[in-house]
Design an enzyme around this catalytic site. Structure first.
Site, PDB file in Angstrom:
ATOM      1  N   THR A  24      -4.053   6.410  -2.463  1.00 54.27           N
ATOM      2  CA  THR A  24      -5.321   5.792  -2.865  1.00 54.27           C
ATOM      3  C   THR A  24      -5.226   4.279  -3.027  1.00 54.27           C
ATOM      4  O   THR A  24      -6.240   3.592  -2.923  1.00 54.27           O
ATOM      5  CB  THR A  24      -5.793   6.384  -4.206  1.00 54.27           C
ATOM      6  OG1 THR A  24      -4.741   6.216  -5.177  1.00 54.27           O
ATOM      7  CG2 THR A  24      -6.128   7.863  -4.068  1.00 54.27           C
ATOM      8  N   GLU A  87      -6.010  12.624  -0.170  1.00 57.09           N
ATOM      9  CA  GLU A  87      -5.629  11.398  -0.869  1.00 57.09           C
ATOM     10  C   GLU A  87      -4.694  11.752  -2.017  1.00 57.09           C
ATOM     11  O   GLU A  87      -4.976  12.644  -2.817  1.00 57.09           O
ATOM     12  CB  GLU A  87      -6.875  10.699  -1.452  1.00 57.09           C
ATOM     13  CG  GLU A  87      -7.789  10.086  -0.409  1.00 57.09           C
ATOM     14  CD  GLU A  87      -7.365   8.676   0.017  1.00 57.09           C
ATOM     15  OE1 GLU A  87      -6.351   8.167  -0.499  1.00 57.09           O
ATOM     16  OE2 GLU A  87      -8.069   8.109   0.875  1.00 57.09           O
ATOM     17  N   HIS A 125      -1.704   8.484   7.538  1.00 56.29           N
ATOM     18  CA  HIS A 125      -2.730   7.561   8.018  1.00 56.29           C
ATOM     19  C   HIS A 125      -2.109   6.475   8.898  1.00 56.29           C
ATOM     20  O   HIS A 125      -2.680   6.059   9.908  1.00 56.29           O
ATOM     21  CB  HIS A 125      -3.440   6.935   6.811  1.00 56.29           C
ATOM     22  CG  HIS A 125      -4.789   6.370   7.124  1.00 56.29           C
ATOM     23  ND1 HIS A 125      -5.508   5.632   6.209  1.00 56.29           N
ATOM     24  CD2 HIS A 125      -5.554   6.423   8.248  1.00 56.29           C
ATOM     25  CE1 HIS A 125      -6.667   5.270   6.775  1.00 56.29           C
ATOM     26  NE2 HIS A 125      -6.715   5.734   8.003  1.00 56.29           N
ATOM     27  N   ASP A 135      -0.385   3.728   4.644  1.00 54.30           N
ATOM     28  CA  ASP A 135      -0.234   4.893   3.767  1.00 54.30           C
ATOM     29  C   ASP A 135       0.071   6.158   4.570  1.00 54.30           C
ATOM     30  O   ASP A 135      -0.329   6.248   5.738  1.00 54.30           O
ATOM     31  CB  ASP A 135      -1.490   5.072   2.897  1.00 54.30           C
ATOM     32  CG  ASP A 135      -2.793   5.213   3.702  1.00 54.30           C
ATOM     33  OD1 ASP A 135      -2.952   4.508   4.706  1.00 54.30           O
ATOM     34  OD2 ASP A 135      -3.642   6.028   3.299  1.00 54.30           O
TER      35      ASP A 135
HETATM   36 ZN   LIG Z   1      -5.517   5.989   4.164  1.00 52.65          ZN
END
Ligand SMILES: [Zn+2]
Length: 221
Positions: A24, A87, A125, A135
């Site tokens: 996050t 997340e 990601h 991330d």
């Molecule tokens: Zn992300």
């Protein structure tokens, strides 16, 4: 707890075929939860996992959440329509606590079963958006996921003749990124401590990752 209004229909009849893992990058899970449910920000994910392992379901798995943005994997665009986004509450620098990782493993196990998603399709990601996203970052334990059968881990002894770029793109990385961004994204996941120019270990690992990423399923007769 509010359920996010930030979702739409998956486009073109697409179904989840990937899982995309994020952090996050916010100071608390509550702040991230509020952001992912705020229509002003137009971001969301299907799940948010707190430090203590609490799983917040924000968007129905059937719907298209807004977490992936621009980027591709295996040449496939509109990753939001093709994936389920998770997340992890994390500021981008801290380690991921055991209860959070255990909850993630349980969640991914269920998603893989519900949608028939193979371990090779569990992504970060940063994999699908090299140079733009970093991330879930260097602290994320991809090897742990692989040991649990929830990801794949390449072999540094793999033989092959592909260049690093050819192998990385064959594995699924976008072809339209610069060499340094591609290497950085690859090392972020597989060699977080590596520094310096491309070396033979990168190339061997990429070769192995590509081999593991290819669909092994024989075509239906
Ligand atoms: Zn992300």
């Amino acid at each position: 707890m509010p359920v996010s209004p930030n979702f739409g229909e998956r486009r073109g009849g697409l179904l989840p075929e990937f899982v995309v893992i994020h952090y996050t990058a916010m100071e608390s899970c509550d702040a991230a939860h509020a952001r992912l449910c705020d229509p002003e920000f137009e971001v969301s994910a299907h799940y948010l996992i707190d430090y203590d392992g609490t799983v917040h379901a924000l968007v129905d798995e059937v719907a298209r959440a807004w977490h992936a943005g621009a980027g591709t994997w295996r040449g496939l665009a509109d990753m939001n329509s093709r994936s389920i986004g998770i997340e992890l509450a994390n500021d981008g620098f801290e380690p991921f606590p055991e209860p959070q990782m255990a909850a993630l493993e349980t969640l991914i196990t269920g998603i893989m079963a519900r949608w028939d998603i193979p371990a090779r399709s569990i992504l970060g990601h940063s994999d699908m958006a090299p140079g733009r996203k970093s991330d879930p970052g260097v602290r994320f334990d991809w090897q742990r996921l692989a040991r649990a059968g929830l990801s794949i881990w390449p072999d540094a002894d793999a033989a092959g003749t592909d260049s690093f770029r050819t192998a990385a793109v064959r594995a699924g990385y976008p072809a339209d990124v610069a060499d340094d961004a591609l290497l950085a994204a690859f090392r972020l996941r597989f060699r977080p401590m590596a520094r310096g120019p491309l070396d033979r270990v990168d190339t061997a690992l990429a070769q192995s990752f590509a081999n593991l990423s290819v669909d092994q399923t024989p075509p239906q007769a």
